[in-house]
Design an enzyme around this catalytic site. Structure first.
Site, PDB file in Angstrom:
ATOM      1  N   ASN A  35      -5.573   2.558 -12.999  1.00  0.00           N
ATOM      2  CA  ASN A  35      -4.576   1.627 -12.476  1.00  0.00           C
ATOM      3  C   ASN A  35      -3.201   2.267 -12.623  1.00  0.00           C
ATOM      4  OD1 ASN A  35      -3.479  -0.850 -11.482  1.00  0.00           O
ATOM      5  ND2 ASN A  35      -2.913  -1.397 -13.578  1.00  0.00           N
ATOM      6  N   ASP A  74      -3.392  -4.197 -18.559  1.00  0.00           N
ATOM      7  CA  ASP A  74      -2.436  -3.085 -18.626  1.00  0.00           C
ATOM      8  C   ASP A  74      -2.456  -2.384 -19.985  1.00  0.00           C
ATOM      9  OD1 ASP A  74      -1.629  -3.773 -16.032  1.00  0.00           O
ATOM     10  OD2 ASP A  74      -0.121  -5.160 -16.782  1.00  0.00           O
ATOM     11  N   GLY A  81       0.768  -1.243   0.000  1.00  0.00           N
ATOM     12  CA  GLY A  81       0.000   0.000   0.000  1.00  0.00           C
ATOM     13  C   GLY A  81       0.798   1.290   0.000  1.00  0.00           C
ATOM     14  N   SER A  82       1.999   1.276  -0.587  1.00  0.00           N
ATOM     15  CA  SER A  82       2.738   2.542  -0.613  1.00  0.00           C
ATOM     16  C   SER A  82       2.055   3.554  -1.536  1.00  0.00           C
ATOM     17  CB  SER A  82       4.200   2.323  -1.015  1.00  0.00           C
ATOM     18  OG  SER A  82       4.304   2.027  -2.379  1.00  0.00           O
ATOM     19  N   ASN A  83       1.458   3.075  -2.628  1.00  0.00           N
ATOM     20  CA  ASN A  83       0.707   4.010  -3.476  1.00  0.00           C
ATOM     21  C   ASN A  83      -0.526   4.525  -2.755  1.00  0.00           C
ATOM     22  OD1 ASN A  83       1.742   4.504  -6.325  1.00  0.00           O
ATOM     23  ND2 ASN A  83       2.090   2.294  -6.075  1.00  0.00           N
ATOM     24  N   SER A 113       3.245   4.056 -15.333  1.00  0.00           N
ATOM     25  CA  SER A 113       2.134   4.615 -16.107  1.00  0.00           C
ATOM     26  C   SER A 113       0.842   4.537 -15.298  1.00  0.00           C
ATOM     27  CB  SER A 113       1.904   3.801 -17.393  1.00  0.00           C
ATOM     28  OG  SER A 113       3.087   3.634 -18.124  1.00  0.00           O
ATOM     29  N   LEU A 166      -9.495  -7.631 -13.454  1.00  0.00           N
ATOM     30  CA  LEU A 166     -10.941  -7.401 -13.383  1.00  0.00           C
ATOM     31  C   LEU A 166     -11.573  -7.699 -14.744  1.00  0.00           C
ATOM     32  CD1 LEU A 166     -10.841  -4.069 -11.376  1.00  0.00           C
ATOM     33  CD2 LEU A 166     -11.600  -6.300 -10.527  1.00  0.00           C
ATOM     34  N   GLN A 183       8.479   7.682  -8.695  1.00  0.00           N
ATOM     35  CA  GLN A 183       7.662   8.260  -9.766  1.00  0.00           C
ATOM     36  C   GLN A 183       6.185   7.901  -9.588  1.00  0.00           C
ATOM     37  OE1 GLN A 183       8.539  10.385 -12.364  1.00  0.00           O
ATOM     38  NE2 GLN A 183      10.352  10.519 -11.075  1.00  0.00           N
ATOM     39  N   HIS A 235       0.802   1.114 -13.215  1.00  0.00           N
ATOM     40  CA  HIS A 235       1.592  -0.048 -13.633  1.00  0.00           C
ATOM     41  C   HIS A 235       3.067   0.355 -13.686  1.00  0.00           C
ATOM     42  CE1 HIS A 235       2.518  -3.808 -15.603  1.00  0.00           C
ATOM     43  NE2 HIS A 235       3.262  -3.127 -16.448  1.00  0.00           N
ATOM     44  N   ARG A 270     -13.853 -16.169 -11.097  1.00  0.00           N
ATOM     45  CA  ARG A 270     -13.601 -14.726 -11.226  1.00  0.00           C
ATOM     46  C   ARG A 270     -14.886 -13.909 -11.288  1.00  0.00           C
ATOM     47  NH1 ARG A 270      -8.971 -12.777 -12.832  1.00  0.00           N
ATOM     48  NH2 ARG A 270      -8.306 -14.617 -13.958  1.00  0.00           N
TER      49      ARG A 270
HETATM   50  C1  GRF Z   1       3.350  -0.917  -7.538  1.00  0.00           C
HETATM   51  O1  GRF Z   1       4.598  -1.024  -8.143  1.00  0.00           O
HETATM   52  C2  GRF Z   1       2.263  -0.772  -8.575  1.00  0.00           C
HETATM   53  O2  GRF Z   1       2.685  -0.090  -9.706  1.00  0.00           O
HETATM   54  C3  GRF Z   1       1.977  -2.211  -8.934  1.00  0.00           C
HETATM   55  O3  GRF Z   1       2.089  -2.925  -7.739  1.00  0.00           O
HETATM   56  C4  GRF Z   1       2.937  -2.213  -6.847  1.00  0.00           C
HETATM   57  C5  GRF Z   1       2.141  -1.971  -5.596  1.00  0.00           C
HETATM   58  O4  GRF Z   1       2.889  -1.348  -4.601  1.00  0.00           O
HETATM   59  N1  GRF Z   1       0.685  -2.323  -9.580  1.00  0.00           N
HETATM   60  P1  GRF Z   1       2.158  -0.688  -3.351  1.00  0.00           P
HETATM   61  O5  GRF Z   1       1.251  -1.773  -2.761  1.00  0.00           O
HETATM   62  O6  GRF Z   1       1.393   0.489  -3.830  1.00  0.00           O
HETATM   63  O7  GRF Z   1       3.280  -0.333  -2.420  1.00  0.00           O
END
Ligand code: GRF
Length: 203
Positions: free
Chosen positions: A102, A140, A8-10, A131, A89, A168, A104, A61
């Protein structure tokens, strides 16, 4: 709202970017397909509601997608943000939500799928990156909103390159969501426009 699967860093970058009541966007909920995702703890600390829809509980699914769509609909989100969500999905979900983003870790269309940093090093590319794109049922491959580019250095290994790309990611994802919230995004002929100008891709 955000869908997550892991560390969950994003998600954290978005929680930080939209923490204030005066922020352009509000993260109304976080849904994980894994009960042990660290991202859930991040959401709880930020006082955001969480739900787990464990994909292991579903025979296929379509059933998982249907339950996920039902849980997400309770939050009435304007935008569904996949933030390290590691499930593909299908139509059952994607057809219900027109606005799904998303992130990627590659300069799409280069390196869709997994192990992007290793593959970038092996391919000998000079630049790599991340991206943000609209989600379609193709993996993707939806229209690209914003990309962030980094150099691939001669002594790079997978983890050093991944860390540079992740910086980034944490920059471009909040930017894409701000653009959405400000109503600056449109799509024509499968290409995203920002303020009416087509996005130039870097891949
Ligand atoms: C990130 O590199 C994202 O681009 C990819 O999975 C990773 C998730 O990292 N889809 P985080 O869980 O957000 O740290």
């Amino acid at each position: 709202m955000c869908l997550v699967s892991g560390r969950g860093s994003n998600l954290q970058s978005l929680l930080n970017a939209f923490a204030l009541p005066t922020s352009l966007a509000e993260i109304v909920g976080v849904v994980s397909n894994r009960p042990d995702a660290f991202a859930l703890q991040r959401a709880t600390i930020a006082q955001v509601d969480t739900v787990t829809v464990d994909h292991n509980r579903f025979p296929n699914r379509e059933d998982f997608d249907a339950e996920l769509a039902s849980v997400v609909s309770e939050f009435k989100p304007d935008l569904v943000v996949l933030a390290g969500f590691m499930r593909i999905l299908g139509h059952t979900f994607v057809d219900q939500y027109h606005n799904i983003f998303n992130i990627h870790p590659s300069l799409l269309p280069a390196f869709p799928g997994l192990d992007t940093h290793r593959r970038a090093i092996e391919a000998g590319v000079t630049h790599h990156g991340a991206s943000v794109h609209y989600v379609t049922t193709a993996l993707d491959a939806g229209p690209i909103i914003i990309q962030g580019r980094v150099p691939v250095l001669p002594d790079d290994n997978e983890s050093r390159l991944a860390a540079r790309v992740l910086d980034q990611e944490h920059r471009i994802y909040p930017t894409a969501i701000k653009w959405f919230a400000e109503g600056r995004l449109s799509i024509a002929n499968d290409q995203v426009h920002v303020d009416g100008c087509p996005v130039q891709t870097l891949g």
